[in-house]
Design a protein around this motif. Structure first.
Motif, PDB file in Angstrom:
ATOM      1  N   ILE A  83       2.806  12.687  39.786  1.00  0.00           N
ATOM      2  CA  ILE A  83       4.212  13.092  39.684  1.00  0.00           C
ATOM      3  C   ILE A  83       5.118  11.889  39.955  1.00  0.00           C
ATOM      4  CG2 ILE A  83       5.950  14.677  40.621  1.00  0.00           C
ATOM      5  CD1 ILE A  83       3.398  16.236  41.788  1.00  0.00           C
TER       6      ILE A  83
ATOM      7  N   GLN B 129       8.998  14.293  37.291  1.00  0.00           N
ATOM      8  CA  GLN B 129       9.908  15.019  38.189  1.00  0.00           C
ATOM      9  C   GLN B 129       9.940  14.326  39.529  1.00  0.00           C
ATOM     10  OE1 GLN B 129      11.908  17.655  37.770  1.00  0.00           O
ATOM     11  NE2 GLN B 129      11.327  17.793  35.605  1.00  0.00           N
TER      12      GLN B 129
ATOM     13  N   ARG C 295      12.886  -4.017  52.510  1.00  0.00           N
ATOM     14  CA  ARG C 295      12.761  -2.814  51.678  1.00  0.00           C
ATOM     15  C   ARG C 295      12.193  -1.705  52.551  1.00  0.00           C
ATOM     16  NH1 ARG C 295       9.340  -3.015  47.655  1.00  0.00           N
ATOM     17  NH2 ARG C 295      10.590  -2.038  46.032  1.00  0.00           N
TER      18      ARG C 295
ATOM     19  N   PRO D  87       3.125  -4.788  52.571  1.00  0.00           N
ATOM     20  CA  PRO D  87       3.820  -4.427  51.324  1.00  0.00           C
ATOM     21  C   PRO D  87       3.605  -5.442  50.207  1.00  0.00           C
ATOM     22  CG  PRO D  87       5.373  -5.364  52.855  1.00  0.00           C
ATOM     23  CD  PRO D  87       4.039  -5.414  53.539  1.00  0.00           C
TER      24      PRO D  87
ATOM     25  N   HIS E 226      -1.823  -6.372  45.988  1.00  0.00           N
ATOM     26  CA  HIS E 226      -3.257  -6.080  46.048  1.00  0.00           C
ATOM     27  C   HIS E 226      -3.568  -5.036  47.120  1.00  0.00           C
ATOM     28  CE1 HIS E 226      -3.046  -9.244  49.170  1.00  0.00           C
ATOM     29  NE2 HIS E 226      -4.153  -8.739  49.663  1.00  0.00           N
TER      30      HIS E 226
END
Ligand SMILES: Cc1cc2nc3c(=O)[nH]c(=O)nc-3n(C[C@H](O)[C@H](O)[C@H](O)COP(=O)(O)OP(=O)(O)OC[C@H]3O[C@@H](n4cnc5c(N)ncnc54)[C@H](O)[C@@H]3O)c2cc1C
Length: 480
Positions: A45, A125, A277, A324, A327
């Motif tokens: 999804i 969605q 982030r 983050p 790989h």
């Protein structure tokens, strides 16, 4: 039957599967494929199926900008070798056009791999939890699964203070869409993303300055290497550390005022926020699952199984707030997909030594996670290293960490030429249990950047009285 991306056609209002994967980035694609290969009925999804962060707005476009910048640097550096060359003429439109053309090729390849997923698996969605194993999709469809993998990635964090600046503020999601290079840019954040792009911009003749609230470069814990990174990168890039920022409109420009360790004011055409982030978890309604979260709202997850507590919920990729990088997202997708399909037969899978690389010039790499106060260390400078002098890139410092008892390698902080490659040698050595002594018995071709590690390895050998040191006490070639 056609395979691949969803057609947005009608669907039953309630869907069932063994494993539902939320997010079709690198981690989610691998998780879905792994679970399906293990025999699970899967759903994948995603609200966009845009082709992964890596390809669209991450690794690949950033490296394409860096490649252009390094080409300009090579032209400027030619005179060092006695080769006459004119100052490079940088065509900002052409630079950005090539970046997007190549980037779009990488994205198309990713989309082709999504097209190979059998029909009925991909659902376009947004998903949110309604219970431990149930989801509600944006169109009202419900999904019931035996296990769920969260692979929703991360989004750039933009401090509220910059929000009034509107389109003048760029993030990694918008910077690569600029039609041309800006005249000037303020880069907020001296982490890997900020420094990679800032160095690229300045080499492409963009008036660039970096602003960082802490005193550190790229969260480096090694003070000596951090100092060298600041010195070397600071030779071509203006960086302000320990500063707080105020930003206002100045006509079509951003007026930036900074204060703290230094102070000043300047207007820039754009402001690039590269201040980290955050995991994209906020609208998943995790509270409905009952799983524990830390003070940042990130589920507590077992690093070896990627299971959240004892729930049939697994977390993979940037969404878990650790490691983050690409790989790791891929490997975590594998672990999460395997364990979700096998639930409740969840197994730990050994994680490899972490590597993180900042693709500046020279590159910075951190390998392993040694406790510096518990480790032996060896230090080597690249200021006078043979191959580095040959190539006129003699700058940098590396520190290698090893166990006190036998000199087995545990990690390294590497800043210098080719350290993006050498980081792999160190990581592979850690995985193989190599010691400083055993590495020194291996071949080191001359003249190479690898030879520059030898002084650091020898210091560790001496500290543990490694017998290999007698065996390898060869005549040192020039600059090794
Ligand atoms: C500028 C930049 C440069 C980088 N450079 C490198 C590099 O050189 N080397 C390296 O190793 N790594 C690099 N990275 C990191 C690397 O890109 C990421 O680690 C990796 O792409 C993460 O993959 P992921 O699968 O976790 O997330 P993503 O690829 O972001 O996938 C997450 C997906 O989840 C979807 N989603 C989110 N919430 C929902 C929801 N509620 N419902 C449905 N779908 C949802 C999103 O739309 C998205 O498609 C870089 C990152 C950036 C930003």
């Amino acid at each position: 039957m056609t395979a691949g991306r969803p057609s947005d056609g009608t669907r039953p209002s309630g869907m069932r599967c063994d494993v539902a994967v939320i997010g079709a980035g690198t981690a989610g694609l691998v998780a879905e494929r792994t679970a399906r290969k293990a025999g699970a009925q899967t759903l994948l999804i995603d609200d966009g199926f845009a082709g992964t962060t890596c390809a669209t707005v991450g690794c690949m476009p950033s490296k394409l900008l860096i490649a252009a910048a390094n080409a300009a640097k090579s032209v400027r550096k030619a005179a060092t070798f006695g080769i006459g060359a004119l100052e490079p003429a940088i065509d900002g439109h052409a630079v950005m056009a090539r970046l997007r053309e190549e980037r779009d090729g990488f994205v198309a390849a990713t989309l082709r791999s999504i097209d190979e997923i059998p029909t009925g698996i991909c659902v376009r969605q947004r998903a949110r939890f309604t219970g431990r194993t149930t989801l509600a999709l944006g169109d009202g469809t419900t999904v019931s699964a035996k296990a769920i993998v969260i692979a929703t990635g991360a989004r750039p964090s933009v401090p509220k203070v910059f929000e009034p600046l509107g389109d003048l503020v760029l993030t990694n999601e918008s910077v690569f869409e600029l039609p041309s290079l800006p005249e000037s840019i303020a880069v907020v954040g001296a982490g890997p993303l900020g420094l990679e792009l800032a160095q690229a911009f300045v080499r492409l003749d963009v008036d660039t300055e970096v602003f960082e609230q802490s005193d550190h470069v790229a969260s480096l814990r090694d003070p000596d290497v951090a100092k060298e990174v600041k010195r070397v990168i600071g030779e071509e890039l203006i960086m302000h550390f320990g500063v707080k920022l105020k930003a206002t409109h100045d006509g079509d420009l951003v007026r930036l005022a900074w204060s703290g360790a230094s102070s000043g004011e300047k207007s820039f055409a754009r402001l690039l926020v590269a201040a980290g982030r955050s995991p994209e978890l906020h609208d998943l309604n995790l509270v409905a699952t009952g799983i524990g979260v830390d003070d940042r709202g990130i589920p507590t997850v077992d690093e070896a199984t990627l299971q959240c507590g004892d729930a049939p919920i697994f977390l993979a990729g940037d969404a878990d707030g650790t490691r983050p990088v690409l790989h790791e997202a891929s490997f975590e997708g594998f672990i999460a997909g395997r364990n979700a399909a096998a639930y409740p037969d969840v197994r730990p899978i050994k994680r490899a030594a972490p590597i993180s690389i900042m693709f500046t010039d020279p590159p910075l790499a951190v390998v392993g996670a040694p406790r510096s106060d518990e480790a032996l260390t060896g230090l080597a400078s690249y200021a006078d290293q043979g191959r580095a002098k040959v190539d006129a890139c003699n700058a940098g410092l590396v520190r290698i960490y090893a166990d006190r008892d036998c000199g087995r390698l545990t990690g390294a902080t590497l800043f210098g030429p080719a350290m993006d490659h050498i980081a792999h040698l160190i990581a592979w050595s850690i995985e193989r249990g190599e010691t400083a002594g055993s590495l020194l018995t291996m071949p080191f071709y001359h003249p190479t950047f690898e030879e520059g590690l030898k002084p650091a390895l020898r210091q560790i050998c001496k500290a543990v009285n490694a017998s290999e040191l007698d065996h390898v006490d060869e005549a040192a070639p020039p600059g090794a």
